[in-house]
Design a protein around this motif. Structure first.
Motif, PDB file in Angstrom:
ATOM      1  N   SER A  94       0.233 -16.862  -9.536  1.00  0.00           N
ATOM      2  CA  SER A  94       1.675 -16.922  -9.285  1.00  0.00           C
ATOM      3  C   SER A  94       2.033 -16.114  -8.054  1.00  0.00           C
ATOM      4  O   SER A  94       1.348 -15.144  -7.704  1.00  0.00           O
ATOM      5  N   VAL A  95       3.102 -16.530  -7.398  1.00  0.00           N
ATOM      6  CA  VAL A  95       3.663 -15.806  -6.257  1.00  0.00           C
ATOM      7  C   VAL A  95       5.149 -15.640  -6.524  1.00  0.00           C
ATOM      8  O   VAL A  95       5.860 -16.627  -6.753  1.00  0.00           O
ATOM      9  N   GLU A  96       5.631 -14.410  -6.512  1.00  0.00           N
ATOM     10  CA  GLU A  96       7.016 -14.132  -6.851  1.00  0.00           C
ATOM     11  C   GLU A  96       7.678 -13.293  -5.774  1.00  0.00           C
ATOM     12  O   GLU A  96       7.045 -12.402  -5.197  1.00  0.00           O
ATOM     13  N   VAL A  97       8.950 -13.576  -5.519  1.00  0.00           N
ATOM     14  CA  VAL A  97       9.735 -12.819  -4.555  1.00  0.00           C
ATOM     15  C   VAL A  97      10.510 -11.748  -5.294  1.00  0.00           C
ATOM     16  O   VAL A  97      11.288 -12.054  -6.202  1.00  0.00           O
ATOM     17  N   GLU A  98      10.275 -10.493  -4.946  1.00  0.00           N
ATOM     18  CA  GLU A  98      10.950  -9.354  -5.575  1.00  0.00           C
ATOM     19  C   GLU A  98      12.129  -8.935  -4.715  1.00  0.00           C
ATOM     20  O   GLU A  98      11.972  -8.235  -3.716  1.00  0.00           O
ATOM     21  N   ASP A  99      13.343  -9.355  -5.086  1.00  0.00           N
ATOM     22  CA  ASP A  99      14.525  -9.018  -4.299  1.00  0.00           C
ATOM     23  C   ASP A  99      14.764  -7.514  -4.216  1.00  0.00           C
ATOM     24  O   ASP A  99      15.004  -6.957  -3.147  1.00  0.00           O
ATOM     25  N   SER A 100      14.696  -6.851  -5.364  1.00  0.00           N
ATOM     26  CA  SER A 100      15.046  -5.435  -5.398  1.00  0.00           C
ATOM     27  C   SER A 100      14.080  -4.585  -4.591  1.00  0.00           C
ATOM     28  O   SER A 100      14.451  -3.556  -4.035  1.00  0.00           O
ATOM     29  N   ALA A 101      12.833  -5.005  -4.523  1.00  0.00           N
ATOM     30  CA  ALA A 101      11.827  -4.238  -3.794  1.00  0.00           C
ATOM     31  C   ALA A 101      11.616  -4.761  -2.381  1.00  0.00           C
ATOM     32  O   ALA A 101      10.832  -4.188  -1.632  1.00  0.00           O
ATOM     33  N   ALA A 102      12.309  -5.858  -2.021  1.00  0.00           N
ATOM     34  CA  ALA A 102      12.095  -6.500  -0.720  1.00  0.00           C
ATOM     35  C   ALA A 102      10.611  -6.715  -0.500  1.00  0.00           C
ATOM     36  O   ALA A 102      10.017  -6.252   0.469  1.00  0.00           O
ATOM     37  N   ALA A 103      10.016  -7.447  -1.437  1.00  0.00           N
ATOM     38  CA  ALA A 103       8.558  -7.589  -1.429  1.00  0.00           C
ATOM     39  C   ALA A 103       8.157  -8.919  -2.040  1.00  0.00           C
ATOM     40  O   ALA A 103       8.945  -9.594  -2.712  1.00  0.00           O
ATOM     41  N   VAL A 104       6.909  -9.271  -1.805  1.00  0.00           N
ATOM     42  CA  VAL A 104       6.280 -10.423  -2.436  1.00  0.00           C
ATOM     43  C   VAL A 104       5.219  -9.900  -3.398  1.00  0.00           C
ATOM     44  O   VAL A 104       4.453  -9.006  -3.054  1.00  0.00           O
ATOM     45  N   GLU A 105       5.195 -10.437  -4.612  1.00  0.00           N
ATOM     46  CA  GLU A 105       4.202 -10.023  -5.593  1.00  0.00           C
ATOM     47  C   GLU A 105       3.319 -11.214  -5.949  1.00  0.00           C
ATOM     48  O   GLU A 105       3.804 -12.315  -6.218  1.00  0.00           O
ATOM     49  N   VAL A 106       2.005 -10.976  -5.937  1.00  0.00           N
ATOM     50  CA  VAL A 106       1.038 -12.015  -6.254  1.00  0.00           C
ATOM     51  C   VAL A 106       0.246 -11.581  -7.473  1.00  0.00           C
ATOM     52  O   VAL A 106      -0.241 -10.449  -7.541  1.00  0.00           O
ATOM     53  N   GLU A 107       0.136 -12.492  -8.436  1.00  0.00           N
ATOM     54  CA  GLU A 107      -0.735 -12.246  -9.575  1.00  0.00           C
ATOM     55  C   GLU A 107      -2.000 -13.069  -9.377  1.00  0.00           C
ATOM     56  O   GLU A 107      -1.945 -14.266  -9.055  1.00  0.00           O
ATOM     57  N   TRP A 108      -3.157 -12.417  -9.593  1.00  0.00           N
ATOM     58  CA  TRP A 108      -4.443 -13.065  -9.377  1.00  0.00           C
ATOM     59  C   TRP A 108      -5.037 -13.539 -10.691  1.00  0.00           C
ATOM     60  O   TRP A 108      -4.597 -13.132 -11.775  1.00  0.00           O
ATOM     61  N   ARG A 109      -6.050 -14.379 -10.614  1.00  0.00           N
ATOM     62  CA  ARG A 109      -6.628 -14.990 -11.813  1.00  0.00           C
ATOM     63  C   ARG A 109      -7.182 -13.963 -12.780  1.00  0.00           C
ATOM     64  O   ARG A 109      -7.205 -14.176 -13.998  1.00  0.00           O
ATOM     65  N   ASP A 110      -7.628 -12.794 -12.255  1.00  0.00           N
ATOM     66  CA  ASP A 110      -8.161 -11.763 -13.160  1.00  0.00           C
ATOM     67  C   ASP A 110      -7.071 -10.915 -13.794  1.00  0.00           C
ATOM     68  O   ASP A 110      -7.360  -9.950 -14.503  1.00  0.00           O
ATOM     69  N   GLY A 111      -5.794 -11.264 -13.530  1.00  0.00           N
ATOM     70  CA  GLY A 111      -4.682 -10.534 -14.121  1.00  0.00           C
ATOM     71  C   GLY A 111      -4.127  -9.421 -13.249  1.00  0.00           C
ATOM     72  O   GLY A 111      -3.066  -8.856 -13.556  1.00  0.00           O
ATOM     73  N   HIS A 112      -4.800  -9.077 -12.181  1.00  0.00           N
ATOM     74  CA  HIS A 112      -4.314  -8.021 -11.300  1.00  0.00           C
ATOM     75  C   HIS A 112      -3.078  -8.491 -10.550  1.00  0.00           C
ATOM     76  O   HIS A 112      -2.983  -9.663 -10.148  1.00  0.00           O
ATOM     77  N   ARG A 113      -2.126  -7.573 -10.335  1.00  0.00           N
ATOM     78  CA  ARG A 113      -0.905  -7.900  -9.592  1.00  0.00           C
ATOM     79  C   ARG A 113      -0.851  -7.033  -8.329  1.00  0.00           C
ATOM     80  O   ARG A 113      -1.039  -5.820  -8.383  1.00  0.00           O
TER      81      ARG A 113
END
Length: 425
Positions: A94-113
């Motif tokens: 998954s790829v998510e846009v974090e408005d509050s942090a002004a950041a992009v967050e990626v979750e990887w297949r092994d569960g790491h974010r």
């Protein structure tokens, strides 16, 4: 299935980027906001549109993003070294846009974010269009070098020894001068070997070589271990091109000058000289850049040999280093001839004659003093020279007694110190 989502903000139209706006006010024109669809997921990357109106964007591949995660599970918080193998799997879920942090967050297949701030993404952009990256800490304060000649170098850079030893601002002044002009004098230094050792410790670890971490010579007679460790004239040169990595800095401290005459010093701006050759004789410049010169030195229990181009260019064609030491240079050989022939697209006779003509022209400019600053080093004065940029020389000692000590630093060590000081000032 891979998703690209936006988190936290009810406003689906705009994401106000205060941190990014602060950066772009200096570096990226007119990019202060992002629409929610300005972070787009692609098959193997994400595309961050800084400004669609200006067609300003950066692309970040998932392999690179996984490799770049800076969280404390991936990187040691103190040394910034990797703690795990980030090349094993870079498959995002998954790829998510974090408005509050002004950041992009990626979750990887092994569960790491992994979270990447817009500020960090902009500063580390590597595949982009119409993007001006902000300078990294310290780099924005390291300015262009200043070329000089015998007419313009009228006020040589200098610092006081005690100030440099006790004040980081003075140390920074010295390192800035070495970067900008190629050298700096240190005045009012105690006339001891230990004072030079202490001053060098302020910059970083010393470069060790066959000569040890420091060297000492008395110019009373020719010594067997090196012809420059005597009283004769030393031609303009750089130190130790015969080693794989020549010294970055050369330190010289005169300890004694008793009933003496001669032994005047000369510092030559090789970058200024090279610029002159490039302008007035581009064929010689091409040869000095493209033809390697063999070097070799013999000691009682060791021998060193290598090939070096006189002028070294980076990938952008900018001059980064010079190397020349007449006493250790061997005659040009078959490889030199082959390189010269290729560089000029000419026959062997013409290539060999022109390469020697280029070296001869370089020596003539060195002896002319056109790009030189001449001085008389005396006890209590040290000089520190950028050995990748400056030639230095010494006249013969006509009479009397003179003793000198010296040492070297690697380039990466003194440049690291300069960058760290710049980032904290």
């Amino acid at each position: 299935m891979l998703s690209c989502m936006r988190r936290a903000s009810p406003n689906v139209l705009l994401c106000q980027l205060k941190v990014l706006r602060d950066i772009t006010s200096r570096t990226l024109s007119a990019v202060t906001t992002l629409a929610v669809d300005d972070v787009d997921k692609r098959e193997n990357s994400i595309l961050v549109n800084w400004s669609k109106e200006k067609d300003s964007w950066s692309k970040y591949h998932f392999d690179w993003l996984r490799d770049s995660c800076l969280c404390t599970k991936c990187r040691h918080p103190g040394y910034n070294q990797r703690l795990l193998d980030t090349l094993e799997d870079a498959t995002p879920t998954s790829v998510e846009v974090e408005d509050s942090a002004a950041a992009v967050e990626v979750e990887w297949r092994d569960g790491h974010r992994s979270q990447y701030s817009y500020e960090w993404l902009l500063a580390n952009s590597y595949c982009h269009n119409n993007v001006n990256k902000p300078a990294k800490p310290g780099e924005d304060k390291i300015k262009e070098i200043t070329l000089w000649d015998h007419k313009t170098m009228v006020d040589p850079p200098q610092v006081n020894y005690n100030n440099m030893m006790t004040n980081d601002n003075s140390l920074l002044t010295m390192l800035r001068a070495i970067y900008k002009y190629g050298f700096c004098f240190i005045l009012d230094a105690p006339v001891t070997k230990e004072s030079m050792t202490a001053a060098g410790d302020r910059v970083g670890p010393f470069k060790n070589s066959y000569y040890g971490q420091q060297w000492y010579m008395e110019t009373t007679s020719h010594k067997k271990d090196h012809v420059s460790f005597g009283k004769g004239r030393v031609l303009p040169h750089t130190d130790d091109p015969v080693f794989f990595e020549p010294p970055g800095l050369t330190w010289v401290h005169v300890l004694a000058y008793e009933n003496a005459e001669g032994a005047g010093s000369k510092i030559v701006d090789a970058f200024s000289l090279a610029s002159y050759i490039k302008q007035h004789n581009p064929q010689y410049y091409t040869l000095l850049c493209k033809v390697s010169v063999p070097y070799k030195i013999l000691f009682k229990d060791a021998t060193y040999g290598i090939r070096k181009n006189t002028f070294t260019l980076d990938d952008d064609g900018e001059l980064t280093a010079i190397a020349l030491n007449h006493i250790d240079r061997k005659p040009l050989d078959e490889k030199s001839l082959s390189e010269a022939t290729k560089a000029l697209s000419c026959n062997a006779d013409e290539a060999m004659m022109k390469m020697y003509s280029a070296l001869r022209h370089l020596h003539q400019l060195l002896y002319s003093d056109q790009f030189a600053y001449k001085c008389d080093l005396r006890p209590s004065t040290m000089v520190v020279v950028n050995n990748w940029r400056m030639f230095h020389a010494r006249d013969a000692l006509i009479k009397g007694y003179r003793s000198v000590c010296g040492m070297h630093h690697n380039r990466e060590d003194w440049m690291s110190k300069l960058t760290m000081l710049e980032s904290s000032h």
